[in-house]
Write a protein that holds these residues in place. Structure first.
Motif, PDB file in Angstrom:
ATOM      1  N   ARG A  35       0.822  -1.207   0.000  1.00 24.04           N
ATOM      2  CA  ARG A  35       0.000   0.000   0.000  1.00 24.04           C
ATOM      3  C   ARG A  35       0.861   1.263   0.000  1.00 24.04           C
ATOM      4  O   ARG A  35       0.545   2.250  -0.669  1.00 24.04           O
ATOM      5  N   VAL A  36       1.965   1.224   0.737  1.00 20.78           N
ATOM      6  CA  VAL A  36       2.885   2.373   0.716  1.00 20.78           C
ATOM      7  C   VAL A  36       3.443   2.558  -0.697  1.00 20.78           C
ATOM      8  O   VAL A  36       3.480   3.672  -1.228  1.00 20.78           O
ATOM      9  N   LEU A  37       3.847   1.469  -1.307  1.00 16.73           N
ATOM     10  CA  LEU A  37       4.419   1.539  -2.654  1.00 16.73           C
ATOM     11  C   LEU A  37       3.409   2.045  -3.680  1.00 16.73           C
ATOM     12  O   LEU A  37       3.786   2.633  -4.694  1.00 16.73           O
ATOM     13  N   SER A  38       2.115   1.834  -3.406  1.00 13.76           N
ATOM     14  CA  SER A  38       1.092   2.359  -4.309  1.00 13.76           C
ATOM     15  C   SER A  38       0.827   3.843  -4.047  1.00 13.76           C
ATOM     16  O   SER A  38       0.008   4.461  -4.717  1.00 13.76           O
ATOM     17  N   GLY A  39       1.511   4.395  -3.039  1.00 15.79           N
ATOM     18  CA  GLY A  39       1.381   5.823  -2.760  1.00 15.79           C
ATOM     19  C   GLY A  39       0.287   6.180  -1.773  1.00 15.79           C
ATOM     20  O   GLY A  39      -0.009   7.366  -1.579  1.00 15.79           O
ATOM     21  N   ASP A  40      -0.279   5.179  -1.115  1.00 15.74           N
ATOM     22  CA  ASP A  40      -1.389   5.443  -0.198  1.00 15.74           C
ATOM     23  C   ASP A  40      -0.930   6.245   1.023  1.00 15.74           C
ATOM     24  O   ASP A  40      -0.041   5.828   1.777  1.00 15.74           O
ATOM     25  N   VAL A  41      -1.564   7.399   1.196  1.00 16.41           N
ATOM     26  CA  VAL A  41      -1.144   8.342   2.222  1.00 16.41           C
ATOM     27  C   VAL A  41      -1.386   7.806   3.633  1.00 16.41           C
ATOM     28  O   VAL A  41      -0.520   7.902   4.508  1.00 16.41           O
ATOM     29  N   ARG A  42      -2.563   7.214   3.862  1.00 21.59           N
ATOM     30  CA  ARG A  42      -2.853   6.694   5.196  1.00 21.59           C
ATOM     31  C   ARG A  42      -1.870   5.607   5.606  1.00 21.59           C
ATOM     32  O   ARG A  42      -1.431   5.533   6.753  1.00 21.59           O
ATOM     33  N   SER A  43      -1.532   4.743   4.655  1.00 19.93           N
ATOM     34  CA  SER A  43      -0.605   3.647   4.959  1.00 19.93           C
ATOM     35  C   SER A  43       0.793   4.192   5.257  1.00 19.93           C
ATOM     36  O   SER A  43       1.466   3.728   6.175  1.00 19.93           O
ATOM     37  N   ALA A  56       1.468   7.180   6.434  1.00 22.07           N
ATOM     38  CA  ALA A  56       1.404   7.845   7.735  1.00 22.07           C
ATOM     39  C   ALA A  56       1.456   6.814   8.861  1.00 22.07           C
ATOM     40  O   ALA A  56       2.128   7.016   9.873  1.00 22.07           O
ATOM     41  N   ARG A  57       0.766   5.689   8.656  1.00 23.48           N
ATOM     42  CA  ARG A  57       0.784   4.651   9.691  1.00 23.48           C
ATOM     43  C   ARG A  57       2.187   4.066   9.843  1.00 23.48           C
ATOM     44  O   ARG A  57       2.679   3.881  10.961  1.00 23.48           O
ATOM     45  N   LEU A  58       2.834   3.814   8.720  1.00 25.52           N
ATOM     46  CA  LEU A  58       4.198   3.275   8.791  1.00 25.52           C
ATOM     47  C   LEU A  58       5.120   4.236   9.547  1.00 25.52           C
ATOM     48  O   LEU A  58       5.934   3.826  10.377  1.00 25.52           O
ATOM     49  N   MET A  59       4.975   5.525   9.278  1.00 26.71           N
ATOM     50  CA  MET A  59       5.833   6.509   9.963  1.00 26.71           C
ATOM     51  C   MET A  59       5.554   6.527  11.467  1.00 26.71           C
ATOM     52  O   MET A  59       6.477   6.634  12.268  1.00 26.71           O
ATOM     53  N   ARG A  60       4.282   6.416  11.832  1.00 21.92           N
ATOM     54  CA  ARG A  60       3.951   6.344  13.266  1.00 21.92           C
ATOM     55  C   ARG A  60       4.546   5.089  13.895  1.00 21.92           C
ATOM     56  O   ARG A  60       5.110   5.134  14.980  1.00 21.92           O
ATOM     57  N   ILE A 105       3.428  15.942   3.999  1.00 18.49           N
ATOM     58  CA  ILE A 105       4.280  16.665   4.944  1.00 18.49           C
ATOM     59  C   ILE A 105       4.393  15.874   6.243  1.00 18.49           C
ATOM     60  O   ILE A 105       3.391  15.421   6.786  1.00 18.49           O
ATOM     61  N   ARG A 106       5.602  15.700   6.705  1.00 15.16           N
ATOM     62  CA  ARG A 106       5.817  14.998   7.975  1.00 15.16           C
ATOM     63  C   ARG A 106       6.791  15.795   8.831  1.00 15.16           C
ATOM     64  O   ARG A 106       7.889  16.135   8.381  1.00 15.16           O
TER      65      ARG A 106
END
Lengths: 341, 341
Positions: free
Chosen positions: A9-17, A19-23, A111-112
């Motif tokens: 999902r991250v590789l597909s560019g999904d923003v929520r995913s 953001a979750r990975l970063m958290r 933005i992070r």
């Protein structure tokens, strides 16, 4: 059909995913590391720009205008805003970020903000992780914005392709020192708030310093041995004297000079590609990221072992404070086991 | 009679021997480590004051006046001036130091500038070493002066007894963020250049922020686990809410407010001693110093091993850059050997 993994999902560019990975990375969850590994082979595509300079130089406004510039050119943009000034709140102060709210609803912008909350690997390690995630998301450009002029900036500069150093006219005596020190990190200079008195002089001073550097060359680091660690002061170890850092005057709040700044960055990118220096810089980026990772792994492993064998760190520190234990012997002993295998 | 060893000469306060030891530490000579170990049991006597703040805040002038104050009181003083803005010149820029030339011929004052030249252990490790040497020399007071507002300052703050944060009126927007972030590090605030407009307002803003902190308390770091490493953002882990950081207005160039600043520092010292917090702070100092040491030892050991087994770091980094090698697996493998014993 199987549910796509977080990495997919991250590789597909999904923003929520993302953001979750970063958290999860912030919280140092083991799964987050697994995901980071899974996305690693797909990274190395984003162009990473560093934006650094003293507090009050207007870096956030410049970043804001650069986002607008790249978006207008159809590029997607990731921003890592590092705020090392907030060690205790566990996050960045959001004031400056409000200026970026124009982009808050733009799916092409991510933005992070990072604080300096308790990470063994330090702020630079966290920055490297977030850059990787944005790269994996498919962002064309990643801008890393840092406050301050310390060792963190030197480390962060090792992670970028083009380092922009932002200065302003007339910040006082110490600024001369900053400029001199930061010369070797800068690929591009921005003299921001150029509508203030002294902008031309600041630009001329920078130019003079760059010319002196060309004449005498960089002074090499003494006594360093073979290895360089992150933060060893050797940012961009492949020094590129074939590149003359351009000096661009900007007024971020009005947008003046932004197109020129973007052109200077693009010109540096073209230089790296044409000269082949891009490959050396990629190696330097990989090296810096690997050393940050290794530093974290080693320290956390050693501390676990110390806890098992010797007692809690605070007890050990108490014995050291009372001069009952020798910190050099303890550190040597722990480190020697690694070497003796 | 045997010639006294370098350690003995440092312990007797000999300036040349101390300067030689510091140079040897810079060059990472093994003998220097041996000497550091020999002096270690005699350290822990100096009172260590940190002075930090943004560039242009006038920290050097404040330090200069504090030296004069302590000398007039019959105390010997060591100064560690950290200039992290000069990664390549291999040393600190001396401009500011010229202001201290009044003290150049005073044997009761020892000044040492540090750059960020290539040390595996980072700037904070070098600072810790120099503080130890000055402590061993018998200096009553050691002042550590740092430029910048990044993670280095958080690390350095862990090495001191009393941290003075220097700010000035009206440095611009970002300063608010700095003030907020640095709140938890500060034991004493100095609003320098207090003859400028806005000094009272800056002092009031600081006061307000301190009151908010008292109400809500510090936000604890999430997800940190048991261990805290240097630079993990947990400076002064023993937070002392029984202490209200005083705010002192100073004009360093004229000497205005210097006696008040010294009194505020002394008052914090008395508080630490009366409340018993001095012991917790000594443990925190020992812990930070030990972790800096351990980090350096581990990284240098691991890199030696990597070189022997896997090839030169640059080759490894090249494989990582081409996505042929997995940095996570490499770092895990090296770190796991330490844990598995």
């Amino acid at each position: 059909m199987a549910t796509p993994s977080l990495a997919e999902r991250v590789l597909s560019g999904d923003v929520r995913s993302a953001a979750r990975l970063m958290r999860d990375l912030d919280d140092r969850l083991p799964e987050a590391e697994t995901t980071l590994r899974a996305i690693f082979p797909s990274t190395g595509r984003a162009y990473v720009i560093g934006l650094t300079g003293a507090p009050g130089a207007g870096k956030s406004s410049l970043t804001d205008k650069l986002i607008a510039h790249y978006r207008a050119a159809g590029k997607t943009v990731g921003i890592v805003a590092i705020d090392p000034t907030s060690p205790f709140t566990g996050g960045a102060i959001l004031g400056d970020r409000i200026r970026m709210q124009d982009h808050a609803t733009d799916p092409g912008v991510f933005i992070r903000s990072l604080g300096t909350r308790g990470h063994l690997g330090g702020l630079s390690r966290s920055t490297a992780d977030v850059v990787q995630v944005m790269d994996a998301m498919g962002k064309d450009i990643v801008i890393v914005e840092t406050v301050g002029v310390g060792q963190d900036e030197v480390e962060v500069a090792e992670l970028v392709h083009t380092a922009v150093v932002v200065t302003v006219p007339g910040l006082g005596d110490d600024v001369q020192a900053i400029k001199a020190g930061i010369l070797e990190i800068a690929d591009v200079f921005a003299v921001n708030k150029a509508d203030r008195d002294g902008a031309d002089r600041t630009a001329r001073d920078l130019q003079t310093m760059l010319e002196v550097r060309h004449t005498v060359g960089p002074v090499s680091s003494a006594g360093g041995g073979t290895w360089h660690a992150p933060g060893d002061g050797l940012a961009h170890p492949v020094e590129d004297l074939a590149w003359d850092p351009p000096i661009v005057q900007t007024v971020a709040v009005t947008g003046q000079g932004i197109a020129e700044l973007a052109a200077a960055i693009e010109s540096h990118r073209a230089h790296l590609q044409k000269s082949g220096a891009i490959h050396r810089r990629e190696v330097a980026r990989a090296r810096a990221g690997f050393l940050m990772l290794l530093r974290e792994r080693l320290l956390s492993g050693a501390l676990e072992q110390l806890e098992e064998e010797t007692g809690r760190l605070d007890e050990v520190a108490g014995r050291i404070a009372r001069r009952e234990a020798d910190p050099y012997a303890l550190a040597d002993d722990l480190a020697a086991r690694l070497r003796s295998r």
